[in-house]
Structure formats: structure tokens, C-alpha cells
Scaffold this motif. Structure first.
Motif, PDB file in Angstrom:
ATOM      1  N   ALA A 117       9.704 -31.696  12.752  1.00 52.50           N
ATOM      2  CA  ALA A 117       9.407 -32.803  13.655  1.00 52.50           C
ATOM      3  C   ALA A 117       9.348 -34.106  12.854  1.00 52.50           C
ATOM      4  CB  ALA A 117       8.072 -32.560  14.359  1.00 52.50           C
ATOM      5  N   PRO A 118       9.883 -35.202  13.394  1.00 55.22           N
ATOM      6  CA  PRO A 118       9.865 -36.475  12.653  1.00 55.22           C
ATOM      7  C   PRO A 118       8.472 -36.883  12.194  1.00 55.22           C
ATOM      8  CG  PRO A 118      11.283 -36.657  14.572  1.00 55.22           C
ATOM      9  CD  PRO A 118      10.592 -35.333  14.683  1.00 55.22           C
ATOM     10  N   GLY A 119       7.480 -36.734  13.066  1.00 58.13           N
ATOM     11  CA  GLY A 119       6.123 -37.107  12.695  1.00 58.13           C
ATOM     12  C   GLY A 119       5.572 -36.264  11.565  1.00 58.13           C
ATOM     13  N   GLU A 120       5.905 -34.969  11.568  1.00 58.80           N
ATOM     14  CA  GLU A 120       5.433 -34.095  10.499  1.00 58.80           C
ATOM     15  C   GLU A 120       6.043 -34.489   9.161  1.00 58.80           C
ATOM     16  OE1 GLU A 120       5.703 -29.409   9.095  1.00 58.80           O
ATOM     17  OE2 GLU A 120       6.177 -29.943  11.174  1.00 58.80           O
ATOM     18  N   LEU A 121       7.342 -34.822   9.166  1.00 58.15           N
ATOM     19  CA  LEU A 121       8.004 -35.232   7.926  1.00 58.15           C
ATOM     20  C   LEU A 121       7.329 -36.465   7.340  1.00 58.15           C
ATOM     21  CD1 LEU A 121      10.426 -34.674   6.019  1.00 58.15           C
ATOM     22  CD2 LEU A 121      11.721 -36.335   7.387  1.00 58.15           C
ATOM     23  N   LEU A 122       6.989 -37.435   8.190  1.00 59.46           N
ATOM     24  CA  LEU A 122       6.336 -38.652   7.708  1.00 59.46           C
ATOM     25  C   LEU A 122       4.920 -38.368   7.225  1.00 59.46           C
ATOM     26  CD1 LEU A 122       7.486 -41.322  10.325  1.00 59.46           C
ATOM     27  CD2 LEU A 122       8.513 -40.737   8.122  1.00 59.46           C
ATOM     28  N   THR A 123       4.206 -37.510   7.926  1.00 60.07           N
ATOM     29  CA  THR A 123       2.841 -37.175   7.509  1.00 60.07           C
ATOM     30  C   THR A 123       2.837 -36.521   6.137  1.00 60.07           C
ATOM     31  OG1 THR A 123       2.066 -36.921   9.784  1.00 60.07           O
ATOM     32  CG2 THR A 123       0.807 -35.793   8.068  1.00 60.07           C
TER      33      THR A 123
END
Length: 329
Positions: free
Chosen positions: A59-65
Motif C-alpha cells: 500500500a502506498p501509505g505503508e511504503l511511506l510509513t
């Protein structure tokens, strides 16, 4: 309360894959680095990141986190906010002024890495913006597999629509090209479309049909409804280059086949802009870059920035040594 450090080796403006990758590289090089980010990632509507080796489908948000955690592990710092303007030079340092609402009004840096990305300017058809990143798509390599064998509609808004239709035909044998506002195609293009069994529908598209939060079709201005499960658009990829323009590195038009498809800030192979001390990476410098490519561009730029700082520090050390020895300055 501990005062926040406001003098950094490098300030990274933008906290997407390019910015985080650059910040991680710089932090591991023992540089003091600050990432300023407004928390509005371009790919937030998408459910997953694809073609990222080792992280396929994340998920994009997980990658950034995870990326932020990695940067912080090596001492990188973060500041939530939006940059209002940036001024200065490599010789005297850069001053980055933030918009009202951030924890600090401004920070300073020896070098800047700008990774502010781009804005997708979408066709003004009801439903397109709302479904963008879900069933309204633009990149076949990012989303083609997810709509394989499904009925796909191409919303033609320019002369590159035929090329788009031919590309998406790789993922489905049910592709319809809606001519919408595009100029009429020539005989060779119609022959190519017919040879690939791509249907062409004349008339403007009035809206997208959505049922139970799923795209189900395209409604034409004459009332016809044609069933599709995905719609492909060609956004105008406009660089978020305001900060770079302030510094003297303005964006220029990006063209394909003589047609303007967006804008970008020119950089050299390692991300250096025309302004000494300022680098750019990711979609602000290349509208066609995908997530993994943006991360690589951020790393390259960071390595170049570290090399530039090292060369400067070496010059200072030589000058100091000569001065201490009474030699030529």
C-alpha cells in the motif's frame, strides 16, 4: 521544550519515495537532513504500488510509513508543512520559508533536494477525478494487470489516444476508444485500431456511471451508456515547481509527438538543476517516472549532494591548512 534544529546540511522538500530515498542516503552518510512534507501523496487513492521489486503490491501509505521510520533510524528529521518559498545560494546557504501553521517559520540548509512531484490535471468529466487512482487510470504498467481481460475505455482528449489504446490492448481484448474531444484520427490510425479490434465510439463523454461504489460504464452526451470496468485518461502532468522557480530553475513543457503532455524541471543525470546547490528528483523532474524509479533518482541525487558537500569541505580544509601554515590562501 527542546528547540528544533533549523540549520541542516540538506533540506529535502517533499516526502514521497524520491524524497525519502534521498533523505535515507544522506542520513546514512552522516549528513544532517530535514524532510519537509505536506502529507498529500499523489498516489494516495491507489490501493497498491506495483513494479517495486521486493515490495510488489505494498500500500502506498505503508511504503511511506516504513520509509519515514528508516530515515528516522539514521537521524533524519521531519517537519510537517508546506514550503512557501526558498531563497539563497550554495555559497551563502538557502533559507526555506514555510507557510503559516508549521512548527517553525523557516529553516536553513547548505543544499536543497526538491522532490515535490506533480499535479495530475484531469479531463473535466464528472466522475473522473472521484475515481482517479481506482478505476480511472493512466499507466498500464501500474494498473494494467489489475484490469486484465476487463472491458476498458480510453477517453481520448488528444492525438496520443490511439497510442494509449494500442498499449492497453496488451492487457485486454475488450478496448473501446471514446473519441470525446480528440481531433479525428487519420486513415492509418483507423486501420491500426481496426487491426487490433479496438472499437471507436464518436461523441463526447458526459459522465462516468458508478454503481455500488464501482465503475460500471460511460455515459455519452446523447444518452448512450457503454459498459466498462476501467477508464483510461491522459492527464496533463504539471510539475509542482513553484519552489524551484523561486530559486531560478523554472519548469518547461514536456512534449510527446509534438503534443504538450505536461511540464518538468530540467536536471542532469544525477538530478542537479541549473541552480548550483539545488537538486530535484522524482516526478517534478520526470513526469513519466514510476515509484521505484523515483526512489532511485532520489538516491542518485543524494549521493551527488554528499559528493558536492565533501568537495566543499575539502576546499575549506585546504584553505584552513594553508592559512595555519602561513602559505597561500
Amino acid at each position: 521544550m527542546k528547540a528544533r534544529k533549523v540549520d541542516f546540511d540538506v533540506v529535502v522538500i517533499g516526502g514521497g519515495p524520491a524524497g525519502l530515498s534521498g533523505a535515507l542516503t544522506l542520513a546514512r552518510a552522516r549528513r544532517s537532513v530535514l524532510v519537509i512534507d505536506a502529507g498529500e501523496p499523489r498516489n494516495a487513492p491507489a490501493s497498491a504500488v506495483h513494479n517495486y521489486l521486493g515490495r510488489e503490491g505494498v500500500a502506498p501509505g505503508e511504503l511511506l510509513t516504513v520509509g519515514r521510520e528508516e530515515v528516522a533510524r539514521y537521524g533524519g528529521e521531519f517537519l510537517a508543512g508546506r514550503v512557501a518559498t526558498a531563497k539563497g545560494s550554495a555559497a551563502d546557504g538557502f533559507r526555506v520559508v514555510l507557510e503559516e501553521g508549521a512548527d517553525v517559520a523557516e529553516v536553513t540548509a547548505s543544499r536543497l533536494l526538491v522532490t515535490t512531484g506533480l499535479v495530475d490535471e484531469l479531463p473535466p468529466v464528472p466522475g473522473v477525478a472521484e475515481r482517479f487512482g481506482r478505476e480511472v487510470l493512466h499507466c498500464p504498467y501500474c494498473h494494467g494487470w489489475e484490469v486484465r481481460d476487463a472491458p476498458i475505455g480510453i477517453l481520448a482528449t488528444g492525438p496520443l489516444a490511439v497510442h494509449q489504446a494500442q498499449m492497453w490492448r496488451q492487457w485486454s481484448d475488450d478496448v473501446t476508444l471514446f473519441r470525446h474531444t480528440a481531433p479525428d484520427f487519420d486513415d492509418e490510425q483507423y486501420e491500426q485500431l481496426a487491426a487490433r479490434d479496438i472499437a471507436v465510439v464518436d461523441g463526447e463523454v458526459a459522465a462516468l456511471e458508478v454503481t455500488d461504489d464501482r465503475l460500471t460504464g460511460v455515459t455519452l452526451a446523447d444518452g448512450r451508456v457503454i459498459a466498462v470496468r476501467a477508464v483510461v485518461v491522459a492527464p496533463l502532468f504539471t510539475a509542482r515547481g513553484g519552489v524551484l522557480a523561486d530559486l531560478g530553475a523554472a519548469a518547461v513543457d514536456r512534449e510527446m509527438a509534438g503534443h504538450v503532455v505536461g511540464s518538468y524541471v530540467p536536471v542532469d543525470p544525477v538530478g542537479a538543476t541549473s541552480v548550483p546547490g539545488v537538486w530535484a528528483a522524482g516526478n517534478v523532474a520526470d513526469p513519466a517516472e514510476v515509484v521505484i524509479g523515483s526512489a532511485v533518482a532520489g538516491l542518485r541525487a543524494a549521493a551527488a549532494i554528499n559528493g558536492d558537500l565533501t568537495a566543499e569541505e575539502t576546499r575549506w580544509a585546504v584553505e584552513a591548512r594553508r592559512g595555519a601554515a602561513g602559505g597561500p590562501a
